[in-house]
Design a protein around this motif. Structure first.
Motif, PDB file in Angstrom:
ATOM      1  N   SER A  53       0.840  -1.204   0.000  1.00 32.92           N
ATOM      2  CA  SER A  53       0.000   0.000   0.000  1.00 32.92           C
ATOM      3  C   SER A  53       0.875   1.254   0.000  1.00 32.92           C
ATOM      4  CB  SER A  53      -0.929  -0.004   1.213  1.00 32.92           C
ATOM      5  OG  SER A  53      -0.165  -0.095   2.394  1.00 32.92           O
ATOM      6  N   ALA A  54       1.434   1.541  -1.151  1.00 35.11           N
ATOM      7  CA  ALA A  54       2.281   2.731  -1.291  1.00 35.11           C
ATOM      8  C   ALA A  54       1.401   3.955  -1.505  1.00 35.11           C
ATOM      9  CB  ALA A  54       3.225   2.562  -2.469  1.00 35.11           C
ATOM     10  N   ALA A  55       1.880   5.106  -1.065  1.00 34.41           N
ATOM     11  CA  ALA A  55       1.142   6.353  -1.225  1.00 34.41           C
ATOM     12  C   ALA A  55       2.101   7.453  -1.669  1.00 34.41           C
ATOM     13  CB  ALA A  55       0.474   6.753   0.086  1.00 34.41           C
ATOM     14  N   CYS A  56       1.563   8.432  -2.341  1.00 39.45           N
ATOM     15  CA  CYS A  56       2.354   9.568  -2.794  1.00 39.45           C
ATOM     16  C   CYS A  56       1.648  10.843  -2.339  1.00 39.45           C
ATOM     17  CB  CYS A  56       2.489   9.545  -4.317  1.00 39.45           C
ATOM     18  SG  CYS A  56       3.418  10.937  -4.965  1.00 39.45           S
ATOM     19  N   LEU A  57       2.350  11.668  -1.603  1.00 33.92           N
ATOM     20  CA  LEU A  57       1.794  12.933  -1.145  1.00 33.92           C
ATOM     21  C   LEU A  57       2.472  14.073  -1.897  1.00 33.92           C
ATOM     22  CD1 LEU A  57       1.829  12.291   2.697  1.00 33.92           C
ATOM     23  CD2 LEU A  57      -0.075  12.008   1.120  1.00 33.92           C
TER      24      LEU A  57
END
Length: 79
Positions: A53-57
């Motif tokens: 579950s990678a995320a990019c902010l």
């Protein structure tokens, strides 16, 4: 060494780096990706870490850089 809960994070990180460096590729050829892989391997205590579950902010702000400047007229910006 990675699965030994008594080992420090640093020891696990170094073990992961040694493993990554032993793979069939030039040492350091993947740059920062190798460092992130070693960190994840040390945290997850495995040589095959997962990032399910990678995320990019993304953060953005207007600090007035593109505002008109009085020296160059109305179509001139500080860009």
């Amino acid at each position: 060494t990675l699965s030994d809960s008594k080992q420090s994070f640093t020891a696990k990180y170094e073990a992961a780096r040694l493993y990554i460096d032993s793979l069939a590729k030039p040492v350091g050829s993947l740059g920062t990706l190798e460092d992130w892989g070693a960190r994840m391997a040390a945290l997850q205590q495995t040589t095959t870490p997962k990032a399910d579950s990678a995320a990019c902010l993304i953060f953005a702000a207007d600090h007035g850089v593109a505002k008109d400047t009085s020296e160059g007229g109305r179509n001139c910006s500080a860009y």
